[in-house]
Enzyme design. Sequence first.
Site, PDB file in Angstrom:
ATOM      1  N   ASP A  70      -6.055  15.730  -1.237  1.00 62.36           N
ATOM      2  CA  ASP A  70      -5.216  15.923  -0.051  1.00 62.36           C
ATOM      3  C   ASP A  70      -3.800  15.400  -0.282  1.00 62.36           C
ATOM      4  O   ASP A  70      -3.012  15.276   0.651  1.00 62.36           O
ATOM      5  CB  ASP A  70      -5.851  15.258   1.184  1.00 62.36           C
ATOM      6  N   ASP A 101      -5.369  -7.203   0.838  1.00 59.85           N
ATOM      7  CA  ASP A 101      -4.058  -7.591   1.342  1.00 59.85           C
ATOM      8  C   ASP A 101      -4.246  -8.019   2.796  1.00 59.85           C
ATOM      9  O   ASP A 101      -4.763  -7.248   3.603  1.00 59.85           O
ATOM     10  CB  ASP A 101      -3.114  -6.387   1.250  1.00 59.85           C
ATOM     11  N   ASP A 109       0.220 -11.404   3.135  1.00 61.96           N
ATOM     12  CA  ASP A 109       1.504 -10.752   3.330  1.00 61.96           C
ATOM     13  C   ASP A 109       2.470 -11.587   4.171  1.00 61.96           C
ATOM     14  O   ASP A 109       2.104 -12.076   5.244  1.00 61.96           O
ATOM     15  CB  ASP A 109       1.238  -9.421   4.055  1.00 61.96           C
ATOM     16  N   GLU A 126       2.392 -14.346  -0.385  1.00 60.25           N
ATOM     17  CA  GLU A 126       3.770 -13.874  -0.458  1.00 60.25           C
ATOM     18  C   GLU A 126       4.544 -14.727   0.541  1.00 60.25           C
ATOM     19  O   GLU A 126       4.311 -14.650   1.736  1.00 60.25           O
ATOM     20  CB  GLU A 126       3.851 -12.403  -0.071  1.00 60.25           C
ATOM     21  N   HIS A 134       4.821  -3.235  -5.333  1.00 62.05           N
ATOM     22  CA  HIS A 134       5.111  -2.044  -4.531  1.00 62.05           C
ATOM     23  C   HIS A 134       6.409  -2.164  -3.733  1.00 62.05           C
ATOM     24  O   HIS A 134       6.801  -1.211  -3.063  1.00 62.05           O
ATOM     25  CB  HIS A 134       3.945  -1.791  -3.568  1.00 62.05           C
TER      26      HIS A 134
HETATM   27  O1  TEU Z   1       6.944  -7.749   2.348  1.00 65.60           O
HETATM   28  C1  TEU Z   1       7.538  -8.857   2.951  1.00 65.60           C
HETATM   29  C2  TEU Z   1       8.901  -9.117   2.558  1.00 65.60           C
HETATM   30  O2  TEU Z   1       9.363 -10.222   2.691  1.00 65.60           O
HETATM   31  C3  TEU Z   1       9.823  -7.963   2.492  1.00 65.60           C
HETATM   32  O3  TEU Z   1      10.891  -8.335   3.281  1.00 65.60           O
HETATM   33  C4  TEU Z   1      10.399  -7.560   1.209  1.00 65.60           C
HETATM   34  O4  TEU Z   1      11.479  -8.377   0.880  1.00 65.60           O
HETATM   35  C5  TEU Z   1      10.840  -6.144   1.494  1.00 65.60           C
HETATM   36  O5  TEU Z   1       9.703  -5.335   1.291  1.00 65.60           O
HETATM   37  C6  TEU Z   1      11.956  -5.584   0.720  1.00 65.60           C
HETATM   38  O6  TEU Z   1      12.263  -4.342   1.322  1.00 65.60           O
HETATM   39  C7  TEU Z   1       5.643  -7.485   2.746  1.00 65.60           C
HETATM   40  C8  TEU Z   1       5.067  -6.308   2.001  1.00 65.60           C
HETATM   41  O7  TEU Z   1       4.993  -6.600   0.635  1.00 65.60           O
HETATM   42  C9  TEU Z   1       5.868  -5.083   2.309  1.00 65.60           C
HETATM   43  O8  TEU Z   1       5.426  -3.967   1.598  1.00 65.60           O
HETATM   44  C10 TEU Z   1       5.773  -4.833   3.788  1.00 65.60           C
HETATM   45  O9  TEU Z   1       6.593  -3.754   4.114  1.00 65.60           O
HETATM   46  C11 TEU Z   1       6.180  -6.060   4.597  1.00 65.60           C
HETATM   47  O10 TEU Z   1       5.559  -7.245   4.133  1.00 65.60           O
HETATM   48  C12 TEU Z   1       5.761  -5.892   6.035  1.00 65.60           C
HETATM   49  O11 TEU Z   1       4.375  -6.001   6.139  1.00 65.60           O
END
Ligand code: TEU
Length: 556
Positions: free
Chosen positions: A25, A98, A200, A254, A327
Site C-alpha cells: 500500500d 518509542d 520521546d 531523548e 529519523h
Molecule cells: O523530537 C523531539 C525534538 O526535540 C525535536 O524538536 C527535534 O529537535 C525536531 O524533530 C527537529 O525538527 C521527537 C521525535 O524524535 C520527533 O520525530 C517528533 O516529531 C517530536 O519528538 C514530537 O513527538
Amino acid sequence: MTTKWWQNSVVYQIYPRSFNDSNQDGVGDIPGIIQKLDYLSDLGIDVIWLSPVYASPMKDNGYDISDYENIAEVFGTMEDMDQLIAEGKKRGISIIMDLVINHSSDQHPWFQESRRSKDNPKRDFYIWQDPREDGGPPNNLRAVFGGSCWEYDERTGQYYFHSFAKEQPDLNWENPELREHLYKMVRWWLDKGIGGFRIDAITFIKKQPFYDDFTPDGPDGLQEVAPNQPGVGEFLQELKRETFDHYDIFTVAEAPGVEPEEIPDFVGEDGHFDMLIRFDHVDIDIGPHGRWFPTKDWKLQDFKQAITNAQKATESDGWMANYLENHDQPRAISRFIPQEDQSEFTGKMLATTYFFLKGTPYIYQGQEIGMLNTDFQSIDELDDISSIDQYEAALRHGHTKEDAFRWISHRSRDNARTPMHWNATYASGFSEAAPWLKVSRDYEEINVAEAESRPDSLFQYYKYLIYLRHNSSYSSVLISGDYEEQFANHKQVFVYTRTLENERVIILANFTNEEAELTFDTHLGTWIFGNLDSTCVNGKEVKLRPYETAVVEWPK
Ligand code: TEU
C-alpha cells in the site's frame, strides 16, 4: 566492570513507515519488518528501536498517538506486534518501543473528553488556561513546529498548550491521575516482554510559567519553548520507580536541553534513565533558536568538543546512546562530508569514529549501506511537518524561496525518511505500490542487495565493527574502556583512546581530504581495522591519508 546486556548491545532504529511494505500500500508495516529480521540478524544487531506504530492520525507520522494500546492500521495489528516481539526473541533481538508521553494526539479519547467542558473529569489531563485580558494566549512561547504553544478552543473559551504541533496537545504531568494512567500503560507494554523504551522529548513534560512575558527571539514576537525546567526530575524519578525499575529492560531518553553537567542526574546508578540521546554533536550546523536557516558552517572542533563533553560527563557513571543519524536528522555522510567526497569510504570513517565511543552505538536504517540525502526538487515534495514550518519561517525572516528551499531540503527530516533501499528494482524493493515519500535517486547504486554481494561494502564494514564490539579480543576495552581524547586541538583529525587496565586501543580518523601526520611519545602496536590498511602506522608516527580511519593497539 561488569556490564549490563544493553551496554554490550548494538541498536538499530526502524522508521516503520519507510522500512519495508508487505501489503503493497506504499507504507511500510510490521509484517514487513518481520520479513527483514534475518537481514538484521545477519548484520549482527541486538535491539530494534521501533519508531511509533501506535494508533495515530499521523500528523507527525505516529508521534501523535490516539491509542497507546493499539496499533495503527497501516502498520498492522497487535497480533503482528506480538509476533514481531516473538520472532525477534528467537533471533536474540529485543524490541524497544518509542514512548511518546509528553503529548498525545488531539484525537486521543482523553483529549476529546477534555475539550468537551471545563468540568469534564478528563479536563485536567491536558493544560488549559484562560486568555489574557485582551483575549490573547497566556504567554508568547513558540512551539517546536511553529506558531504559538497555545491553541484557542471556542467551545470552552480557553487555550490548551502544545510544545509541538497543535494536533499534539501536551499531557498535564501535574495531574496524578494522568500519571497513573501512563504508568499503567507503560507496565502493560513491559509485560509483553519488550526490551525497554526510547522515550520521546521527555524533558518537555515540565512547563514554563504560564503567564510570563518572554523576550521575543524572532519577528513573530515569540520565544522558543524551553525544555528541562526545574522540577522535571521529580516526575522522571516517579516514572522510573513505578515502571522501569521492576523489569530487566533499558530506557534511552531523548532529552533536549540537558547541559553536560546535568548528565549525571539523567543517567547512571541513580539517574532517571539508562542512556541519553544528546543533540550537541548533530546540532552543530543549526542556527540559534533551532533554526535550520541559513545552514551554519560547522567546525570539526565543535563536533569533537560536543562528543568529548558527553563522554567526560559519563566517565565514572552513566551511559550514552551514540549516533550520527536518526529519523529527525539528515544523512550523516551528506551532513559531515563535503559533497565531492561523499562515498562509502568516508562513510566508513564516520562509522568508526562514533562506533567505539563509550556507550551503545545506534544505527539508523539505511545508514549501514551509506544512504545519502535525497534530491528533493521542490517544497511540495517534502512531507515533514517540521520542514514545512522551517521553510515558512525562513520566508518570514526575509529569505528568498530559493535559499529557504536549499537550506531546508538539506536539513529536512525527510532525508532520513525516504524508503529504504533494498534492491535496484521498482521503488528500491520497498513496495510494489507508489511509496508514500519519493525514493531517493541513487537507489540503483546504493542498496542492500548490492552491498551484501560486495566484500568491501560499507555494510560488511558495519558487520565487522559490530563483530569487534561483540566477539573479538578487543570487546572488553571497546565496551568498558575509559575515553580520552587525543590531539584535541588538531584541526583535521578526531582521535581518542579507550583504556582498560593494561589494554589501550586508539581510534584515529582524518576528517579532511589532506594527509594528516601525528607523532606519538611511544610506539603504536598492531593495526586492528580501518578503511585502508596498516601502512598508516609506523612506530611513533602515524600518517593518515585523506579520510582514513584506523583502530590500532597502543601498548601502555
Ligand atoms: O523530537 C523531539 C525534538 O526535540 C525535536 O524538536 C527535534 O529537535 C525536531 O524533530 C527537529 O525538527 C521527537 C521525535 O524524535 C520527533 O520525530 C517528533 O516529531 C517530536 O519528538 C514530537 O513527538
